[in-house]
Design a protein around this motif. Structure first.
Motif, mmCIF file in Angstrom:
data_model
loop_
_atom_site.group_PDB
_atom_site.id
_atom_site.type_symbol
_atom_site.label_atom_id
_atom_site.label_comp_id
_atom_site.label_asym_id
_atom_site.label_seq_id
_atom_site.Cartn_x
_atom_site.Cartn_y
_atom_site.Cartn_z
ATOM 1 N N ARG A 54 0.882 -1.162 0.000
ATOM 2 C CA ARG A 54 0.000 0.000 0.000
ATOM 3 C C ARG A 54 0.918 1.209 0.000
ATOM 4 N N TYR A 55 0.886 1.993 -1.072
ATOM 5 C CA TYR A 55 1.849 3.074 -1.237
ATOM 6 C C TYR A 55 1.799 4.032 -0.052
ATOM 7 N N LYS A 56 2.968 4.295 0.542
ATOM 8 C CA LYS A 56 3.122 5.124 1.733
ATOM 9 C C LYS A 56 2.392 4.560 2.948
ATOM 10 N N ASN A 57 1.840 3.366 2.842
ATOM 11 C CA ASN A 57 1.029 2.746 3.884
ATOM 12 C C ASN A 57 -0.294 3.484 4.105
ATOM 13 N N THR A 58 -0.562 4.511 3.311
ATOM 14 C CA THR A 58 -1.808 5.267 3.450
ATOM 15 C C THR A 58 -2.497 5.504 2.114
ATOM 16 N N GLY A 59 -1.827 5.171 1.005
ATOM 17 C CA GLY A 59 -2.343 5.495 -0.320
ATOM 18 C C GLY A 59 -2.949 4.302 -1.022
ATOM 19 N N ALA A 60 -2.658 4.180 -2.304
ATOM 20 C CA ALA A 60 -3.257 3.141 -3.133
ATOM 21 C C ALA A 60 -2.723 1.756 -2.778
ATOM 22 N N TYR A 61 -3.608 0.780 -2.827
ATOM 23 C CA TYR A 61 -3.231 -0.623 -2.671
ATOM 24 C C TYR A 61 -2.912 -1.185 -4.053
ATOM 25 N N CYS A 62 -1.844 -1.968 -4.144
ATOM 26 C CA CYS A 62 -1.469 -2.540 -5.433
ATOM 27 C C CYS A 62 -0.828 -3.907 -5.228
ATOM 28 N N ALA A 63 -1.327 -4.886 -5.960
ATOM 29 C CA ALA A 63 -0.736 -6.229 -5.963
ATOM 30 C C ALA A 63 -0.430 -6.626 -7.398
ATOM 31 N N VAL A 64 0.671 -7.352 -7.574
ATOM 32 C CA VAL A 64 1.166 -7.694 -8.912
ATOM 33 C C VAL A 64 1.605 -9.145 -8.939
ATOM 34 N N VAL A 65 1.234 -9.842 -9.992
ATOM 35 C CA VAL A 65 1.815 -11.148 -10.291
ATOM 36 C C VAL A 65 2.612 -11.004 -11.581
ATOM 37 N N ALA A 66 3.893 -11.338 -11.512
ATOM 38 C CA ALA A 66 4.780 -11.244 -12.673
ATOM 39 C C ALA A 66 5.026 -12.631 -13.240
ATOM 40 N N GLU A 67 5.095 -12.704 -14.550
ATOM 41 C CA GLU A 67 5.458 -13.936 -15.253
ATOM 42 C C GLU A 67 6.705 -13.641 -16.061
ATOM 43 N N VAL A 68 7.789 -14.374 -15.790
ATOM 44 C CA VAL A 68 9.057 -14.114 -16.464
ATOM 45 C C VAL A 68 9.534 -15.357 -17.188
ATOM 46 N N GLU A 69 10.364 -15.131 -18.185
ATOM 47 C CA GLU A 69 11.021 -16.217 -18.896
ATOM 48 C C GLU A 69 12.430 -15.748 -19.233
ATOM 49 N N GLY A 70 13.235 -16.649 -19.723
ATOM 50 C CA GLY A 70 14.589 -16.239 -20.066
ATOM 51 C C GLY A 70 15.253 -17.204 -21.015
ATOM 52 N N ALA A 71 16.094 -16.658 -21.837
ATOM 53 C CA ALA A 71 16.981 -17.454 -22.680
ATOM 54 C C ALA A 71 18.356 -16.813 -22.516
ATOM 55 N N ASP A 72 18.639 -15.805 -23.345
ATOM 56 C CA ASP A 72 19.880 -15.058 -23.156
ATOM 57 C C ASP A 72 19.742 -14.032 -22.035
ATOM 58 N N ASP A 73 18.558 -13.443 -21.915
ATOM 59 C CA ASP A 73 18.308 -12.439 -20.883
ATOM 60 C C ASP A 73 16.939 -12.687 -20.265
ATOM 61 N N ILE A 74 16.719 -12.056 -19.111
ATOM 62 C CA ILE A 74 15.428 -12.167 -18.440
ATOM 63 C C ILE A 74 14.413 -11.323 -19.195
ATOM 64 N N ARG A 75 13.243 -11.870 -19.367
ATOM 65 C CA ARG A 75 12.156 -11.142 -20.027
ATOM 66 C C ARG A 75 10.892 -11.280 -19.198
ATOM 67 N N VAL A 76 10.241 -10.152 -18.942
ATOM 68 C CA VAL A 76 8.949 -10.187 -18.255
ATOM 69 C C VAL A 76 7.868 -10.321 -19.322
ATOM 70 N N ARG A 77 7.164 -11.446 -19.271
ATOM 71 C CA ARG A 77 6.123 -11.705 -20.280
ATOM 72 C C ARG A 77 4.822 -10.985 -19.962
ATOM 73 N N ARG A 78 4.448 -11.009 -18.671
ATOM 74 C CA ARG A 78 3.129 -10.498 -18.313
ATOM 75 C C ARG A 78 3.131 -9.997 -16.877
ATOM 76 N N LEU A 79 2.392 -8.914 -16.634
ATOM 77 C CA LEU A 79 2.163 -8.394 -15.289
ATOM 78 C C LEU A 79 0.655 -8.301 -15.075
ATOM 79 N N SER A 80 0.159 -9.035 -14.106
ATOM 80 C CA SER A 80 -1.261 -9.000 -13.758
ATOM 81 C C SER A 80 -1.400 -8.171 -12.485
ATOM 82 N N ILE A 81 -2.133 -7.076 -12.567
ATOM 83 C CA ILE A 81 -2.127 -6.075 -11.501
ATOM 84 C C ILE A 81 -3.553 -5.775 -11.046
ATOM 85 N N ALA A 82 -3.718 -5.634 -9.740
ATOM 86 C CA ALA A 82 -4.969 -5.128 -9.178
ATOM 87 C C ALA A 82 -4.640 -3.914 -8.324
#
Length: 711
Positions: A569-597
């Motif tokens: 919760r930003y500043k513990n008083t502001g907006a609530y935010c949760a994220v699920v990240a999906e990553v993959e990699g071959a030569d480098d790390i790549r973020v495929r998807r971010l699911s956010i509420a």
């Protein structure tokens, strides 16, 4: 005539209390428009649109009638600085209350003119009508109704259910100009007789100008002036190319010396923990009963210095007329910049007018204020003419303030079941703000360079009550039985730091959420379930469940793909935010998807909220995977895109955002809510993918290899 009953709020919103005169917020223009003049500025976050929605709702006018006026010290309310995701909280609440009072004032005036009780009157698109087809309008009454009066809390804003625009996705007012390349940015502003300035600065830290030969510069065609004041050196030319040519010639004739030694960039934690500090206990919680821990685990996390990396370098225009100066700037705080300019110039603030014009990218205290003083100093050499100064990419990446590096240590006491019984969180970091207008000395770069100059301001932290700085989001949102949170602010500053988006929140959330995952792994417990079990705040639980549901948590494991969760919760008083990240990699790390509420309370413009969360998520992905200020012992070396890479369009993840609407709850900002959770979710997903924990940002191929070798 009788007046409509109202229920009176307890006190004026903070920005309205500071600027109570209603005419400073709203004016009715003769062409049927409504002029709305907030003191907050548009820096790409969409507040021009959201504030217009609020005003249109409360005044009962159609949105196209609302004309948003850019902030200026000549007329706008003084709302301080646009920062901390506070624009809707502060300016939005003030504007809503002001417009509610203005609406009632005009209803009362219409009641007197029409001979109809105000409770029987209605307003539609500014027309005030009543029984018997009697009508008038804001504009008909404007000549006899004075808004040169102070807000009194005599009217109540509409309830959420009565609003028609708030809560609806509205096309942003600023986007068409940007899409169709119409002049809107400070970089596009052309004034009659415009001259061009450039400033010469050293490539080494803390350098002093020992010699300067300007003979070659003075023969450049179209040169207007060479300016020197101590270590401040610049040129003014008739054309931009001519100013660049004069600057190149001037650079060849300059000799610098420096004794400043920068830290070892590969051992930042040791540097941060070795400096003199000011230590503050931010928060402490004692358990209701003592529970002895069986063991203590400790981890250290590191965030490097981070650059603003705005796509366009900073720019400003200044023009002197006698002993008065006009400044056009993309500063986040026009009144605060004016205060610092007055200190440097030794002028009364009334002699300085500062007007905001949008800039192409701003994420905190970048160089917008610095370049404004540059323009003012150079324009003195061409009185009466406007002088435009634009920094180069190298200037921007070398001399603008950076986001502060952070070393964070967290200890947890665990009982026999690996349950948390105690928590200690310590931060070593420079202060996270040295903005103009907050001290008795100016915070502007050229103010430290002129002959009769000022010392460099050592960055400080805002107080915890206003969100903190290096300690922002260091108090865990979870229901742990005890904790002690300590901030160690450095009292030295070899590398200039000030406000960068989220201040310390990104580093602290990255550390807390990474550490929680490490404990969950030791327990063999699902990370989402582990968090939910330690949260009693239902709004926090809701965003975590919503993000997990959107991501189908937890998908069946596939080779080369990892998933991770992050929450704050930003500043513990502001907006609530949760994220699920999906990553993959071959030569480098790549973020495929971010699911956010996200939950911001009342979402004035849901589409604008999504824009802000998406933008923050993409920037946080860049911070997490790529961004790090590079330097050697003599100066900054990451002075271009090659040495300071940012996320490319081809690397942008899919970002899915759910906005949880709570129209009954006062709105808060969304601009900085996603950065910490996204960073943590990516780090946790990398661990889920590879089984390797990287505790220092950015998470790169090299840092992964180093972590593997160390494990």
């Amino acid at each position: 005539m009788s007046k409509a009953p109202t229920s009176v709020p307890a006190k004026l919103p903070v920005s309205l209390a500071a600027n109570p005169r209603l005419s400073s917020w709203v004016k009715f223009l003769s062409d049927g428009q409504v002029s709305v003049s907030p003191g907050k500025v548009e820096i790409g976050q969409g507040i021009v649109t959201a504030l217009a929605q609020i005003a249109a709702d409360e005044l009962d006018v159609d949105l196209p009638r609302v004309r948003m006026v850019r902030a200026s010290t000549a007329a706008s309310p003084n709302e301080g600085v646009t920062s901390g995701s506070l624009s809707i909280q502060q300016s939005g609440r003030a504007l809503r209350q002001a417009c509610a009072e203005i609406r009632q004032i005009f209803l009362d005036a219409a009641s007197d003119r029409l001979g109809v009780d105000s409770s029987a009157l209605a307003i539609k698109d500014g027309t005030i009508s009543g029984p018997g087809n009697v009508s008038t309008s804001y504009w008909e009454l404007a000549g006899e109704v004075s808004l040169d009066r102070e807000a009194t809390l005599a009217a109540q804003p509409k309830l959420a259910a009565q609003r028609t625009l708030a809560g609806q996705p509205v096309q942003r007012l600023d986007i068409p100009d940007k899409v169709f390349a119409r002049p809107r940015f400070i970089h596009d502003l052309v004034l009659p007789g415009l001259l061009h300035g450039r400033v010469l600065r050293p490539e080494i830290a803390g350098a002093q100008l020992e010699e300067l030969s300007d003979d070659s510069a003075r023969v450049v065609p179209g040169l207007v002036a060479v300016v020197r004041d101590g270590n401040f050196v610049g040129v003014v030319g008739e054309t931009e190319n001519g100013a660049e040519a004069a600057l190149r010639a001037l650079r060849k004739g300059a000799a610098w010396s420096s004794s400043t030694i920068l830290p070892d960039e590969n051992d930042l934690a040791a540097f941060l923990k070795s400096q003199p500090v000011e230590s503050t206990v931010i928060d402490a919680r004692q358990p209701a009963r003592t529970s002895a821990g069986v063991r203590t685990i400790q981890r250290q996390y590191l965030r490097p210095y981070v650059a603003h990396a705005s796509i366009a370098p900073s720019c400003a225009i200044a023009q002197w007329n006698g002993d008065r100066v006009m400044v056009w700037t993309h500063s986040q705080g026009v009144y605060m910049l004016r205060a610092d300019l007055a200190l440097v110039l030794k002028l009364p603030v009334e002699s300085i007018t500062v007007e905001h014009v949008e800039g192409a990218g701003c994420y905190g205290h970048n160089a917008a204020d610095d370049v404004a003083l540059d323009a003012v100093l150079l324009a003195k050499a061409a009185p009466g003419w406007p002088v435009r100064v634009q920094w180069s990419r190298a200037d921007e990446m070398t001399h603008a303030p950076f986001g502060a590096a952070m070393a964070i240590e967290i200890e947890a006491d665990l009982d026999a079941d690996n349950e948390i019984t105690g928590w200690r969180h310590a931060i070593w970091s420079n202060g996270h703000t040295a903005r103009p207008g907050r001290a008795t000395q100016p915070a502007l770069l050229a103010a430290t360079e002129i002959a009769d100059g000022f010392p460099r301001m050592i960055s400080t932290n805002p107080p915890p009550a206003s969100g903190g700085g290096g300690d922002r989001n260091s108090v865990p949102p979870y229901d742990f039985p005890s904790w002690t949170i300590t901030s160690h602010r450095l009292l030295t500053m070899p590398i200039r730091t000030s406000a960068l988006r989220t201040l310390g929140a990104q580093g602290n959330v990255f550390a807390i959420e990474s550490f929680l995952d490490e404990i969950a792994v030791e327990r063999g417990e699902d990370p989402v379930a582990f968090r939910l079990r330690h949260l009693s705040d239902e709004r926090a639980r809701d965003v975590i469940r919503k993000a997990a549901s959107r991501a189908n948590w937890k998908p069946a494991r596939k080779g080369g793909i990892g998933h991770g969760i992050g929450f704050a919760r930003y500043k513990n008083t502001g907006a609530y935010c949760a994220v699920v990240a999906e990553v993959e990699g071959a030569d480098d790390i790549r973020v495929r998807r971010l699911s956010i509420a996200v939950d911001v309370g009342e979402a004035i413009n849901p589409d604008g909220i999504v824009n802000q969360i998406e933008g923050g998520a993409i920037q946080a992905t860049s911070w997490a995977l790529k961004e790090r200020v590079r330097f050697d012992r003599t100066g900054i070396t990451s002075n271009g895109w090659t040495a300071y890479p940012i996320l490319r369009f081809s690397e942008v993840p899919q970002v899915d955002v759910d906005v949880i609407q709570r129209p009954e709850i006062e709105p808060v900002g969304a601009g900085e809510a996603a950065h910490g959770p996204v960073t943590a979710a990516i780090a946790n997903a990398v661990f889920d993918w590879l089984g390797v924990r990287v505790r220092g940002l950015p998470i790169t191929r090299d840092s992964l290899i180093a972590a593997m070798e160390a494990s």
